[in-house]
Write a protein that holds these residues in place. Structure first.
Motif, short mmCIF file in Angstrom:
data_model
loop_
_atom_site.label_atom_id
_atom_site.label_comp_id
_atom_site.label_asym_id
_atom_site.label_seq_id
_atom_site.Cartn_x
_atom_site.Cartn_y
_atom_site.Cartn_z
N ASN A 204 0.80 -1.25 0.00
CA ASN A 204 0.00 0.00 0.00
C ASN A 204 0.82 1.28 0.00
O ASN A 204 0.28 2.37 -0.11
N PHE A 205 2.17 1.17 0.12
CA PHE A 205 3.02 2.35 -0.04
C PHE A 205 3.27 2.56 -1.54
O PHE A 205 3.19 1.61 -2.33
N PHE A 206 3.59 3.79 -1.91
CA PHE A 206 3.97 4.06 -3.30
C PHE A 206 5.48 4.04 -3.41
O PHE A 206 6.18 4.58 -2.55
N ALA A 207 6.01 3.38 -4.45
CA ALA A 207 7.46 3.29 -4.61
C ALA A 207 7.83 3.02 -6.05
O ALA A 207 7.05 2.44 -6.81
N GLN A 208 9.03 3.45 -6.43
CA GLN A 208 9.56 3.11 -7.76
C GLN A 208 10.59 1.98 -7.63
O GLN A 208 10.87 1.29 -8.59
N LYS A 209 11.11 1.83 -6.40
CA LYS A 209 12.10 0.77 -6.17
C LYS A 209 11.77 0.08 -4.85
O LYS A 209 11.52 0.74 -3.84
N LEU A 210 11.76 -1.24 -4.89
CA LEU A 210 11.45 -2.02 -3.70
C LEU A 210 12.56 -3.03 -3.47
O LEU A 210 12.98 -3.73 -4.39
N ALA A 211 13.05 -3.10 -2.23
CA ALA A 211 14.11 -4.05 -1.91
C ALA A 211 13.76 -4.81 -0.63
O ALA A 211 13.05 -4.29 0.23
N VAL A 212 14.24 -6.03 -0.55
CA VAL A 212 14.03 -6.83 0.66
C VAL A 212 15.35 -7.49 1.06
O VAL A 212 16.12 -7.90 0.21
N ASN A 213 15.58 -7.53 2.35
CA ASN A 213 16.66 -8.36 2.88
C ASN A 213 15.94 -9.65 3.26
O ASN A 213 15.23 -9.71 4.27
N ALA A 214 16.07 -10.66 2.40
CA ALA A 214 15.24 -11.86 2.52
C ALA A 214 15.98 -13.01 3.17
O ALA A 214 17.18 -13.18 3.00
N SER A 215 15.22 -13.80 3.92
CA SER A 215 15.75 -15.03 4.51
C SER A 215 15.08 -16.21 3.82
O SER A 215 13.85 -16.34 3.85
N TYR A 216 15.88 -17.04 3.18
CA TYR A 216 15.36 -18.24 2.53
C TYR A 216 15.77 -19.45 3.35
O TYR A 216 16.94 -19.59 3.73
N ILE A 217 14.80 -20.31 3.64
CA ILE A 217 15.13 -21.55 4.37
C ILE A 217 14.91 -22.73 3.41
O ILE A 217 13.85 -22.86 2.81
#
Length: 386
Positions: free
Chosen positions: A152-165
């Motif tokens: 629901n936020f507006f953004a042109q760039k989205l990043a995540v520090n992701a944890s994959y198990i």
């Protein structure tokens, strides 16, 4: 009639929790993705696992099927999903930064977040498969990293520090086979360490990097977590049974008596040299000697936990406690205090929040069923994005 109508909106969830001591089948009731209660449970001890291998493969299959059949009698509805936990010894964790840039600023929706996790899920390991992807933190338009959900936020760039198990593929064969024999359409696998952090700790408790030590019967784990993600994980084959085995060897008493003795001693107390305890089999054991053996065994646990925390690059504040849970501390009096002295840090024992199950030995099974109710049916492909 009102009761009947409200019952229509509840779902039954079937879960199978696997620890190194026992296998527990549970039927839980959930309503609109919220866990309500345990309808029935069946728990049975089995041979367990060590060093990431089943001690007896047939025994795992037989016990799992037995406990599941017993609870399925009270299960109403179609057998769609069987939720199965995966203990730390069968898991691998990796974290990475994943980002995506759009042509113009747009409102972030579920699809964008799912796509981000899928983009990062490019693991090609032959022996492992991704079973969960969660966020340690997000960043919008190169802003600071935050725990806030970007939807629901507006953004042109989205990043995540992701944890994959990732889970070892050999783990699936046991339970997929049982699930299809019992008529389930699919199996969802949930990493025990992730379930425990999401269920036991409130969101605000996960703002800072934390350490959870789960000490089990044959196996224990050290989990470093932050946000909704596991940052690092180490497991080792050492637990309550190994401490009992030391008593059995050094005092030359039956193993069952050694376990009984462990439940009787209190590390907070001082025992006289000549003080004896008579075991169920009639052995007279000097308590002071038993306590000394238990302390030496706990020293091994302390140094292993310290080394694991270092390998996990845990940099938490000394003002925050080390959290402790698992099978081993239900009846081992004085052990958490002793660990506290060894780790030179406050130790807080944590357990599920449900009244009948608020003991550390229920952490893995109650966390599984709670997280399963939140994610039931919510999956992108075979990976569950919490």
């Amino acid at each position: 009639e009102i009761l009947e109508r409200s019952m229509l909106f509840t779902n039954d969830i079937v879960a199978l929790d696997v620890s190194s001591k026992c296998i527990t089948a549970m039927v839980g009731v959930e309503k609109s993705n919220k866990f309500l209660s345990v309808k029935c449970e069946e728990r049975q001890t089995y041979f367990g696992y060590s060093e990431g291998e089943w001690i007896d493969y047939e025994n795992v299959k037989n016990v799992s099927e037995t406990v599941l059949k017993r609870v399925l009698g009270s299960f109403k509805g179609k057998r769609k999903i069987l939720h199965v936990s995966v203990p730390a010894e069968f898991l691998a964790v990796t974290t990475k930064k994943v980002e995506v840039e759009y042509e113009r600023s747009k409102r972030i929706i579920d699809y964008d977040v799912d796509y981000l996790f899928q983009k990062g899920d490019d693991f090609k390991e032959a022996d492992y498969r991704t079973i969960s992807a969660t966020a340690i933190a997000y960043s919008i338009d190169d802003g600071s990293w935050t725990f806030e959900d970007p939807r629901n936020f507006f953004a042109q760039k989205l990043a995540v520090n992701a944890s994959y198990i990732l889970c070892e593929k050999k783990y699936f064969s046991v339970f997929n086979d049982i699930a299809s024999r019992l008529g389930f359409k699919s199996v969802q696998y949930h990493p025990t360490p992730l379930c425990e952090i999401l269920s036991i700790f409130e969101k605000e408790e996960r703002f800072n990097q934390q350490l959870l030590v789960d000490v089990g019967y044959l196996s224990s784990s050290v989990v470093v977590f932050k946000g909704d993600g596991v940052e690092a994980l180490k497991s080792f084959s050492y637990g309550w049974a190994h401490i009992a085995a030391n008593l059995y060897e050094m005092l030359e008493i039956p193993f069952e008596d050694a376990e009984e003795l462990l439940k009787q001693i209190d590390l907070n107390l001082y025992y006289e040299e000549n003080e004896l305890y008579t075991t169920a089999s009639g052995y007279d054991v000097p308590i002071a000697e038993a306590v000394e053996i238990a302390r030496t065994s706990l020293n091994v646990l302390v140094s292993t936990v310290k080394q694991a925390a270092e390998e996990c690059e845990f940099s938490g504040s000394s003002s925050l406690p080390v959290y402790l849970t698992g099978d081993a501390f239900e009846q081992f009096r004085g052990a958490p205090k002793y660990l506290e002295r060894g780790l030179l840090q406050t130790v807080a024992v944590v357990s599920p929040k449900y009244p009948s199950y608020n003991k550390p030995q229920f952490s893995s099974c109650m966390s599984l069923i709670e997280v399963a109710s939140r994610t039931s049916g919510a999956s992108a492909g075979r990976v569950i994005y919490y």
